[in-house]
Structures are given as C-alpha cells and as structure tokens.
Design a protein around this motif. Structure first.
Motif, PDB file in Angstrom:
ATOM      1  N   CYS A  70      47.143 -28.057 -20.174  1.00 55.12           N
ATOM      2  CA  CYS A  70      47.992 -27.778 -19.013  1.00 55.12           C
ATOM      3  C   CYS A  70      48.185 -26.292 -18.700  1.00 55.12           C
ATOM      4  CB  CYS A  70      49.371 -28.402 -19.225  1.00 55.12           C
ATOM      5  SG  CYS A  70      49.330 -30.175 -19.544  1.00 55.12           S
ATOM      6  N   ILE A  71      48.541 -25.526 -19.684  1.00 51.46           N
ATOM      7  CA  ILE A  71      48.968 -24.155 -19.417  1.00 51.46           C
ATOM      8  C   ILE A  71      47.788 -23.209 -19.194  1.00 51.46           C
ATOM      9  CG2 ILE A  71      50.179 -22.158 -20.374  1.00 51.46           C
ATOM     10  CD1 ILE A  71      52.145 -24.103 -21.633  1.00 51.46           C
ATOM     11  N   ASP A  72      46.814 -23.244 -20.092  1.00 49.65           N
ATOM     12  CA  ASP A  72      45.686 -22.312 -19.974  1.00 49.65           C
ATOM     13  C   ASP A  72      44.387 -22.961 -20.448  1.00 49.65           C
ATOM     14  OD1 ASP A  72      44.199 -20.019 -19.563  1.00 49.65           O
ATOM     15  OD2 ASP A  72      44.889 -19.026 -21.403  1.00 49.65           O
ATOM     16  N   PRO A  73      43.918 -23.982 -19.729  1.00 52.47           N
ATOM     17  CA  PRO A  73      42.684 -24.654 -20.159  1.00 52.47           C
ATOM     18  C   PRO A  73      41.489 -23.708 -20.246  1.00 52.47           C
ATOM     19  CG  PRO A  73      43.743 -25.890 -18.393  1.00 52.47           C
ATOM     20  CD  PRO A  73      44.490 -24.599 -18.544  1.00 52.47           C
ATOM     21  N   ALA A  74      41.382 -22.779 -19.321  1.00 55.66           N
ATOM     22  CA  ALA A  74      40.241 -21.863 -19.313  1.00 55.66           C
ATOM     23  C   ALA A  74      40.286 -20.903 -20.495  1.00 55.66           C
ATOM     24  CB  ALA A  74      40.208 -21.083 -18.003  1.00 55.66           C
ATOM     25  N   GLY A  75      41.480 -20.599 -20.980  1.00 59.49           N
ATOM     26  CA  GLY A  75      41.619 -19.665 -22.089  1.00 59.49           C
ATOM     27  C   GLY A  75      41.540 -20.306 -23.455  1.00 59.49           C
ATOM     28  N   ALA A  76      41.423 -21.618 -23.500  1.00 57.55           N
ATOM     29  CA  ALA A  76      41.371 -22.318 -24.789  1.00 57.55           C
ATOM     30  C   ALA A  76      40.005 -22.112 -25.435  1.00 57.55           C
ATOM     31  CB  ALA A  76      41.633 -23.811 -24.584  1.00 57.55           C
ATOM     32  N   SER A  77      40.037 -21.977 -26.745  1.00 53.57           N
ATOM     33  CA  SER A  77      38.781 -21.829 -27.482  1.00 53.57           C
ATOM     34  C   SER A  77      38.132 -23.199 -27.661  1.00 53.57           C
ATOM     35  CB  SER A  77      39.047 -21.201 -28.847  1.00 53.57           C
ATOM     36  OG  SER A  77      39.752 -22.109 -29.676  1.00 53.57           O
ATOM     37  N   ASP A  78      36.865 -23.185 -28.009  1.00 56.58           N
ATOM     38  CA  ASP A  78      36.162 -24.446 -28.264  1.00 56.58           C
ATOM     39  C   ASP A  78      36.822 -25.212 -29.401  1.00 56.58           C
ATOM     40  OD1 ASP A  78      34.367 -23.980 -26.239  1.00 56.58           O
ATOM     41  OD2 ASP A  78      32.789 -23.198 -27.555  1.00 56.58           O
ATOM     42  N   SER A  79      37.281 -24.503 -30.423  1.00 62.98           N
ATOM     43  CA  SER A  79      37.921 -25.188 -31.552  1.00 62.98           C
ATOM     44  C   SER A  79      39.261 -25.790 -31.141  1.00 62.98           C
ATOM     45  CB  SER A  79      38.085 -24.252 -32.745  1.00 62.98           C
ATOM     46  OG  SER A  79      38.950 -23.189 -32.435  1.00 62.98           O
ATOM     47  N   ASP A  80      39.998 -25.100 -30.246  1.00 64.54           N
ATOM     48  CA  ASP A  80      41.260 -25.654 -29.735  1.00 64.54           C
ATOM     49  C   ASP A  80      41.002 -26.923 -28.931  1.00 64.54           C
ATOM     50  OD1 ASP A  80      42.769 -23.609 -30.855  1.00 64.54           O
ATOM     51  OD2 ASP A  80      42.855 -22.440 -28.992  1.00 64.54           O
ATOM     52  N   ARG A  81      39.977 -26.874 -28.087  1.00 69.01           N
ATOM     53  CA  ARG A  81      39.634 -28.046 -27.290  1.00 69.01           C
ATOM     54  C   ARG A  81      39.186 -29.198 -28.186  1.00 69.01           C
ATOM     55  NH1 ARG A  81      38.311 -24.254 -23.520  1.00 69.01           N
ATOM     56  NH2 ARG A  81      36.215 -23.847 -24.267  1.00 69.01           N
ATOM     57  N   GLU A  82      38.382 -28.889 -29.191  1.00 64.38           N
ATOM     58  CA  GLU A  82      37.914 -29.926 -30.110  1.00 64.38           C
ATOM     59  C   GLU A  82      39.086 -30.546 -30.865  1.00 64.38           C
ATOM     60  OE1 GLU A  82      35.537 -32.612 -31.839  1.00 64.38           O
ATOM     61  OE2 GLU A  82      34.926 -31.234 -30.256  1.00 64.38           O
ATOM     62  N   ALA A  83      40.020 -29.733 -31.313  1.00 62.06           N
ATOM     63  CA  ALA A  83      41.191 -30.251 -32.025  1.00 62.06           C
ATOM     64  C   ALA A  83      42.021 -31.147 -31.109  1.00 62.06           C
ATOM     65  CB  ALA A  83      42.038 -29.101 -32.560  1.00 62.06           C
TER      66      ALA A  83
END
Length: 125
Positions: A70-83
């Motif tokens: 929600c807040i910063d999808p573009a700024g999320a790292s690949d590991s954050d997205r995977e988690a």
C-alpha cells in the motif's frame, strides 16, 4: 493533527489508533506536552490498515504487508515482496483449510437433516 482529528477523519477510534501505534504501524511525533501529533498521510495509512484488516488479515500480517502493498510498492525490495507473498500464501492456505472444514461440517449437518427427514413418519390427512 491530534488523535481525535485522525479518529474523525478515518473512523478509527482513538483506542484503535493507540493500538496501531503500539503495534509499530503508526509513529506519531509527540508534542512537548506529550500529545500525539499525526501527519496528514497517517490518515491514508489508517485507511490502508483498516482495508487490510477487513480482508481478514491480522494486525501483524497487515503490518508486514502494509509497506509493500500500500504505502510504497515501488520502493519495496524483492525480498520484501517475496516475504509478503509467502505470508499471503500462508494466509490463503489457512483460509482454504477453514473453508474445507466448514464444507465438511455443512455436509454432516445436511446428512443429519436428511436422515431425520427420512425417518419422519408420514402425516395422515
């Protein structure tokens, strides 16, 4: 903005806003008198939290997914997205198991109903 203002703007009670703060999701600054001072963007964060909670996520799950989704999808790292994806997959599996359990219970109830219905003596007119 003060806690009451944020409460009115979002529909979340002051108690719930303090709960979000305790969970580390909101981090208002404090005035010298100790009053919470929320930023305008905190209202959007609260809306996102409430939306995630309404979808069935727990507060800890929502907290973990909030930044990525929600807040910063573009700024999320690949590991954050995977988690986040792993967590959502786990929650989906829990829901699927719950649905299967409810369907089995429903089948049992319908079977009992049918059995009782079959055993009912015909009424004479």
């Amino acid at each position: 903005m003060r806690i009451r203002d944020l409460s009115v703007a979002t529909g979340a009670s002051p108690r719930m806003l303090r709960h979000y703060e305790g969970a580390g999701i909101l981090s208002p600054e404090r005035d010298t008198n100790g009053y919470r001072n929320y930023r305008p963007e905190d209202a959007q964060t609260v809306e996102h939290i409430r939306c995630l909670l309404a979808s069935g996520l727990s507060l800890s799950e929502a907290s973990a997914i909030l930044q990525v989704a929600c807040i910063d999808p573009a700024g999320a790292s690949d590991s954050d997205r995977e988690a986040a994806l792993v967590q959502l997959d786990e929650r989906t599996a829990q829901l699927d198991a719950g649905i299967a359990r409810l369907q089995a219970q429903k089948a049992e109830i319908l079977g009992l109903r049918s059995s009782i219905e079959t055993q009912a003596s015909p009424t004479s007119d």
